[in-house]
Design a protein around this motif. Sequence first.
Motif, PDB file in Angstrom:
ATOM      1  N   LYS A 141     -17.240  13.603   5.311  1.00 23.44           N
ATOM      2  CA  LYS A 141     -16.808  13.842   6.687  1.00 23.44           C
ATOM      3  C   LYS A 141     -17.800  13.257   7.691  1.00 23.44           C
ATOM      4  O   LYS A 141     -18.156  13.884   8.699  1.00 23.44           O
ATOM      5  CB  LYS A 141     -16.611  15.343   6.940  1.00 23.44           C
ATOM      6  CG  LYS A 141     -15.594  15.988   6.026  1.00 23.44           C
ATOM      7  CD  LYS A 141     -14.221  15.333   6.134  1.00 23.44           C
ATOM      8  CE  LYS A 141     -13.217  16.023   5.213  1.00 23.44           C
ATOM      9  NZ  LYS A 141     -11.912  15.336   5.196  1.00 23.44           N
ATOM     10  N   LEU A 142     -18.227  12.024   7.390  1.00 22.85           N
ATOM     11  CA  LEU A 142     -19.153  11.331   8.278  1.00 22.85           C
ATOM     12  C   LEU A 142     -18.441  10.294   9.120  1.00 22.85           C
ATOM     13  O   LEU A 142     -19.074   9.467   9.774  1.00 22.85           O
ATOM     14  CB  LEU A 142     -20.259  10.665   7.453  1.00 22.85           C
ATOM     15  CG  LEU A 142     -21.184  11.630   6.695  1.00 22.85           C
ATOM     16  CD1 LEU A 142     -22.164  10.859   5.843  1.00 22.85           C
ATOM     17  CD2 LEU A 142     -21.932  12.542   7.651  1.00 22.85           C
TER      18      LEU A 142
ATOM     19  N   MET B  96     -27.303  14.709   5.786  1.00 20.85           N
ATOM     20  CA  MET B  96     -26.701  13.443   5.356  1.00 20.85           C
ATOM     21  C   MET B  96     -25.988  12.791   6.540  1.00 20.85           C
ATOM     22  O   MET B  96     -25.219  13.427   7.239  1.00 20.85           O
ATOM     23  CB  MET B  96     -25.702  13.710   4.220  1.00 20.85           C
ATOM     24  CG  MET B  96     -25.090  12.450   3.634  1.00 20.85           C
ATOM     25  SD  MET B  96     -23.903  12.794   2.317  1.00 20.85           S
ATOM     26  CE  MET B  96     -24.954  13.559   1.106  1.00 20.85           C
ATOM     27  N   GLN B  97     -26.309  11.508   6.753  1.00 16.09           N
ATOM     28  CA  GLN B  97     -25.748  10.774   7.869  1.00 16.09           C
ATOM     29  C   GLN B  97     -25.161   9.455   7.376  1.00 16.09           C
ATOM     30  O   GLN B  97     -25.477   8.987   6.276  1.00 16.09           O
ATOM     31  CB  GLN B  97     -26.821  10.509   8.921  1.00 16.09           C
ATOM     32  CG  GLN B  97     -27.463  11.759   9.495  1.00 16.09           C
ATOM     33  CD  GLN B  97     -28.576  11.438  10.458  1.00 16.09           C
ATOM     34  OE1 GLN B  97     -29.110  10.324  10.457  1.00 16.09           O
ATOM     35  NE2 GLN B  97     -28.932  12.394  11.296  1.00 16.09           N
ATOM     36  N   ALA B  98     -24.333   8.835   8.210  1.00 11.56           N
ATOM     37  CA  ALA B  98     -23.751   7.542   7.835  1.00 11.56           C
ATOM     38  C   ALA B  98     -24.835   6.503   7.583  1.00 11.56           C
ATOM     39  O   ALA B  98     -24.669   5.599   6.759  1.00 11.56           O
ATOM     40  CB  ALA B  98     -22.792   7.066   8.922  1.00 11.56           C
ATOM     41  N   ASP B  99     -25.979   6.634   8.276  1.00  8.41           N
ATOM     42  CA  ASP B  99     -27.085   5.691   8.086  1.00  8.41           C
ATOM     43  C   ASP B  99     -27.658   5.733   6.680  1.00  8.41           C
ATOM     44  O   ASP B  99     -28.356   4.792   6.273  1.00  8.41           O
ATOM     45  CB  ASP B  99     -28.212   5.983   9.088  1.00  8.41           C
ATOM     46  CG  ASP B  99     -27.908   5.448  10.474  1.00  8.41           C
ATOM     47  OD1 ASP B  99     -26.937   4.682  10.604  1.00  8.41           O
ATOM     48  OD2 ASP B  99     -28.638   5.796  11.416  1.00  8.41           O
ATOM     49  N   ASN B 100     -27.399   6.807   5.951  1.00  8.19           N
ATOM     50  CA  ASN B 100     -27.903   6.925   4.584  1.00  8.19           C
ATOM     51  C   ASN B 100     -27.103   6.102   3.588  1.00  8.19           C
ATOM     52  O   ASN B 100     -27.507   5.979   2.420  1.00  8.19           O
ATOM     53  CB  ASN B 100     -27.878   8.392   4.120  1.00  8.19           C
ATOM     54  CG  ASN B 100     -28.810   9.286   4.894  1.00  8.19           C
ATOM     55  OD1 ASN B 100     -28.411  10.329   5.378  1.00  8.19           O
ATOM     56  ND2 ASN B 100     -30.062   8.885   5.014  1.00  8.19           N
TER      57      ASN B 100
ATOM     58  N   LYS C 287     -25.817  12.942  -2.888  1.00 10.66           N
ATOM     59  CA  LYS C 287     -26.568  14.093  -2.390  1.00 10.66           C
ATOM     60  C   LYS C 287     -27.803  14.352  -3.237  1.00 10.66           C
ATOM     61  O   LYS C 287     -28.878  14.695  -2.718  1.00 10.66           O
ATOM     62  CB  LYS C 287     -25.669  15.337  -2.374  1.00 10.66           C
ATOM     63  CG  LYS C 287     -24.598  15.312  -1.298  1.00 10.66           C
ATOM     64  CD  LYS C 287     -23.743  16.572  -1.355  1.00 10.66           C
ATOM     65  CE  LYS C 287     -22.722  16.605  -0.226  1.00 10.66           C
ATOM     66  NZ  LYS C 287     -21.854  17.824  -0.302  1.00 10.66           N
TER      67      LYS C 287
ATOM     68  N   ALA D  76     -22.456   2.145   8.582  1.00  6.84           N
ATOM     69  CA  ALA D  76     -23.486   1.712   9.526  1.00  6.84           C
ATOM     70  C   ALA D  76     -24.327   0.586   8.946  1.00  6.84           C
ATOM     71  O   ALA D  76     -25.057  -0.086   9.682  1.00  6.84           O
ATOM     72  CB  ALA D  76     -24.380   2.888   9.896  1.00  6.84           C
TER      73      ALA D  76
ATOM     74  N   LEU E 281     -17.785   8.297   2.575  1.00  6.62           N
ATOM     75  CA  LEU E 281     -17.922   8.717   3.969  1.00  6.62           C
ATOM     76  C   LEU E 281     -16.842   9.716   4.354  1.00  6.62           C
ATOM     77  O   LEU E 281     -17.108  10.690   5.075  1.00  6.62           O
ATOM     78  CB  LEU E 281     -17.873   7.510   4.901  1.00  6.62           C
ATOM     79  CG  LEU E 281     -19.085   6.570   4.859  1.00  6.62           C
ATOM     80  CD1 LEU E 281     -18.835   5.367   5.758  1.00  6.62           C
ATOM     81  CD2 LEU E 281     -20.361   7.299   5.262  1.00  6.62           C
TER      82      LEU E 281
END
Length: 244
Positions: A242-243, A1-5, A219, A33, A238
């Motif tokens: 913890k992104l 999982m990334q901030a771009d998601n 998720k 993002a 976020l």
Amino acid sequence: MQADNFVAHRGWRQRYPENTLLALREAVLAGAANIELDVQLSADGEAFIFHDPTLTRLCDREGLIWDYPADALAKLSAHEPCRLGDQFEGTPLSPLRELASLLQDHPGVDAYVELKGESLMQFGCGPMLNATFSALAGIEERCVLISFELEALLEAKTRGWQRCGAVFDYWPDWQLASLAELAPEVVFIDRHCIPVEADLRQLPFPLVVYEVGSLLEAKDWLARGAAGIETFLIGELLEEAKLV
């Protein structure tokens, strides 16, 4: 999982008045993002960042947004008094052209810009696209035009706009001719409309699911194959993930 998601729906709406430059900026500062915003037109055809056709909910003012010229709208307060009280009183409506400075200050952020059907119906596709293109001049590569109205996106594409995405509040026919012709880089869809048995990895286009309200749900959708999730709680999710 990334901030771009994650996509910040109308900015950081949970905490700030939606679709204001304040909400969008705070979403970016919280680590977003991707930001999403809506476009309606004023009486004199200027593009504003605004969701509803009416001014009631955000501005506590009677009438429709296109009843007022741009200079009159600039004097109104879009502080969502019914939801947020008076704490953000004086927050202005934001012309779409103000998005440019935000994106220029934050090179890693992209914007999903939704053309609202009410203004498309009121003004027509040509004036709506003219106003939007003018407002986004210089930041075109950072902006994905999205809409429920596929014909408007097809016209934008015909006129040279490169980045487009469709929005649905029902489970679409993925073989729809206009959808195939558009070839969107992303499709936004209401989470309530996705069949339980749907394999999101097998869809012809990346899917962003809205409206997601918890990290657990985010998720789950990402595990099912969604490319991203859209949320009003961008800062909270976020931080929890913890992104940031």
